[in-house]
Design an enzyme around this catalytic site. Structure first.
Site, PDB file in Angstrom:
ATOM      1  N   GLY A  46       2.374  10.450  -1.749  1.00 40.35           N
ATOM      2  CA  GLY A  46       2.304   9.066  -1.311  1.00 40.35           C
ATOM      3  C   GLY A  46       1.514   8.978  -0.021  1.00 40.35           C
ATOM      4  N   GLN A  51      -1.525   5.565   7.751  1.00 39.72           N
ATOM      5  CA  GLN A  51      -1.782   7.001   7.803  1.00 39.72           C
ATOM      6  C   GLN A  51      -3.270   7.329   7.756  1.00 39.72           C
ATOM      7  OE1 GLN A  51       1.345   7.850   4.651  1.00 39.72           O
ATOM      8  NE2 GLN A  51       1.545   9.632   5.994  1.00 39.72           N
ATOM      9  N   CYS A  90       6.220  14.478   5.349  1.00 40.66           N
ATOM     10  CA  CYS A  90       5.270  13.393   5.546  1.00 40.66           C
ATOM     11  C   CYS A  90       3.922  13.975   5.966  1.00 40.66           C
ATOM     12  CB  CYS A  90       5.800  12.435   6.617  1.00 40.66           C
ATOM     13  SG  CYS A  90       4.741  11.021   6.936  1.00 40.66           S
ATOM     14  N   LEU A  91       2.845  13.443   5.404  1.00 39.78           N
ATOM     15  CA  LEU A  91       1.510  13.917   5.752  1.00 39.78           C
ATOM     16  C   LEU A  91       1.204  13.746   7.238  1.00 39.78           C
ATOM     17  CD1 LEU A  91      -0.532  12.502   2.716  1.00 39.78           C
ATOM     18  CD2 LEU A  91       0.240  14.862   3.079  1.00 39.78           C
ATOM     19  N   HIS A 132       9.763   5.464   1.236  1.00 40.50           N
ATOM     20  CA  HIS A 132       9.144   6.177   2.359  1.00 40.50           C
ATOM     21  C   HIS A 132       7.828   5.490   2.736  1.00 40.50           C
ATOM     22  CE1 HIS A 132       8.060   9.995   4.580  1.00 40.50           C
ATOM     23  NE2 HIS A 132       6.867   9.426   4.445  1.00 40.50           N
ATOM     24  N   GLU A 133       7.007   5.193   1.736  1.00 40.50           N
ATOM     25  CA  GLU A 133       5.712   4.566   2.010  1.00 40.50           C
ATOM     26  C   GLU A 133       5.880   3.127   2.493  1.00 40.50           C
ATOM     27  OE1 GLU A 133       3.372   6.551   2.389  1.00 40.50           O
ATOM     28  OE2 GLU A 133       4.303   8.187   1.287  1.00 40.50           O
ATOM     29  N   HIS A 136       6.515   2.998   6.167  1.00 44.65           N
ATOM     30  CA  HIS A 136       5.293   3.127   6.977  1.00 44.65           C
ATOM     31  C   HIS A 136       4.690   1.752   7.290  1.00 44.65           C
ATOM     32  CE1 HIS A 136       4.371   7.351   7.565  1.00 44.65           C
ATOM     33  NE2 HIS A 136       4.612   7.617   6.293  1.00 44.65           N
TER      34      HIS A 136
END
Length: 169
Positions: A46, A51, A90-91, A132-133, A136
């Site tokens: 995701g 991000q 997380c990225l 999660h996304e 953000h």
């Protein structure tokens, strides 16, 4: 399409509430395509617009082999039930993992890249990734929800144990 640089913590853009998308044009399509390519290149499931440095309400989840990615523009959570705790990463936080409690069954309403609305129900891991996304997009970091941090070694061991269990089934 191009691969964009992933914004890493600490960067204030990750804690910014994103703006509603009102224009559905080629620029939005390029952003979605770039985000997807960036996510795949980074081995993620995701990614959200902040991000890649964009403060708009756009996110993608894609881990279902052979299926189209879930593109979420202006997503809203319209139903949520049950909770489950599982490990997330997380990225934007490389090497950080932790247990996070999330709703186990959700329904969202979101827009497609052409502006049309759709609804989607999800459970388990898919519901977790979507939430999660979506966090953000509100400037909420998963680290603020971690109840227990997990080291890379612990995560690797959990994955090995899970693979053993799947082999026995």
């Amino acid at each position: 399409m191009s691969i964009r640089i992933i914004v890493k913590h600490p960067n204030k853009v990750l804690e910014t509430t994103c703006q509603v998308v009102t224009v559905f044009d080629e620029k939005l399509s390029v952003l979605l395509d770039d985000m997807h390519e960036t996510m795949i290149e980074s081995d993620g499931v995701g990614i959200a617009a902040p991000q890649v440095g964009e403060t708009v309400r756009v996110a993608i989840v894609d881990f279902r082999e052979g299926q189209e990615p879930i593109e979420m523009i202006n997503p809203e959570l319209v139903l949520f039930e049950g909770t489950e705790t599982d490990i997330e990463g997380c990225l934007s936080f490389p090497g950080i993992f932790g247990e996070v409690e999330r709703f186990d069954h959700i329904k969202i309403k979101a827009q497609e890249r052409d502006g049309s609305w759709y609804e989607l129900e999800a459970e388990g891991y898919e519901a977790r990734a979507i939430q999660h996304e979506m966090d953000h997009l509100d400037g909420i970091l998963f680290t603020s929800k971690i109840t227990k941090y997990v080291t890379q070694e612990e995560l690797d061991e959990m994955i090995r144990e899970q693979e053993k269990e799947e082999e026995q089934v």
